[in-house]
Motif scaffolding. Structure first.
Motif: not given
Length: 214
Positions: A146-156
């Motif tokens: 949704x944020x359009x983020x790529x390659x960022x650390x996922x917030x589990x």
């Protein structure tokens, strides 16, 4: 006799745990299916109120979930002759199967091993594409998409917060369902109607007086 382990990091232990569980259930895992199952197991641990056990820094992009450290951890378990790379099912030249070659002790705690085995029982028979679809439906990946983020650390931890919100909603619904029904007052409609008519008459008189005073 099972061989004791001294893996260099939690990620190598997590890989061995998943491959050991796969061997117990005759499930073949490729690096792609292994990564997705480890992610789902981490998520399951967090939703159960515990912490992520794999040590992976899960990221997401258009090709799916990844952590480059998985490759290094995989190389270690292969070079240690605990795991071997074999021919992939259906002759897939772009991938291969990872298999534990020796009997090893459980690399993780009893609770984490149960989490690994549970996820494998639930998802072990799925293809890499089906597992990618399952992981894409989880809260951390949805948030990144949704944020359009790529390659960022996922917030589990978002999965835990979502679980907490869901639990609160369930408690609210159960309490609301347990409340006794509210009985209607048979005279309330007539009383409201009379009050409205009285107010309307008062407003009419006030408007008339205001116009006459001009």
């Amino acid at each position: 006799m099972s061989r004791p382990l001294e893996s260099p990091n939690p990620l190598a232990s997590a890989i061995l745990a998943m491959l050991k569980a796969a061997r117990e259930t005759d499930v073949e895992l490729t690096p792609e299916t292994l990564a997705r199952l480890l992610y789902l197991a981490d998520l399951d641990a967090i939703e159960s109120g515990r912490t992520q056990f794999s040590g992976a820094t899960w990221r997401w992009d258009d090709s799916g979930l990844y952590d480059h450290a998985l490759t290094r951890a995989e190389d270690w378990v292969v070079e240690s002759e605990l795991v071997e790379r074999g021919e992939a099912p259906y002759g897939d030249r772009d991938s291969y199967v990872l298999t534990v070659t020796v009997d090893i002790e459980d690399p993780l705690s009893a609770a984490d091993m149960e989490c690994v085995r549970s996820v494998l029982r639930l998802h072990g028979g799925k293809s890499a594409a089906d597992l990618e679809e399952s992981s894409a439906e989880t809260a951390p990946v949805i948030e990144a998409q949704v944020a359009g983020d790529r390659g960022v650390l996922l917030d589990l931890n978002r999965a835990r917060r979502r679980q907490q919100v869901r639990a609160r909603l369930e408690r609210f619904r159960s309490r609301r369902a347990a409340r006794p029904p509210v009985e209607d007052d048979p005279g309330v409609d007539d009383a409201l109607r009379a009050e409205f008519l009285e107010m309307r008459a008062s407003l009419r008189r006030a408007n008339t007086k205001t116009l006459d005073d001009r």
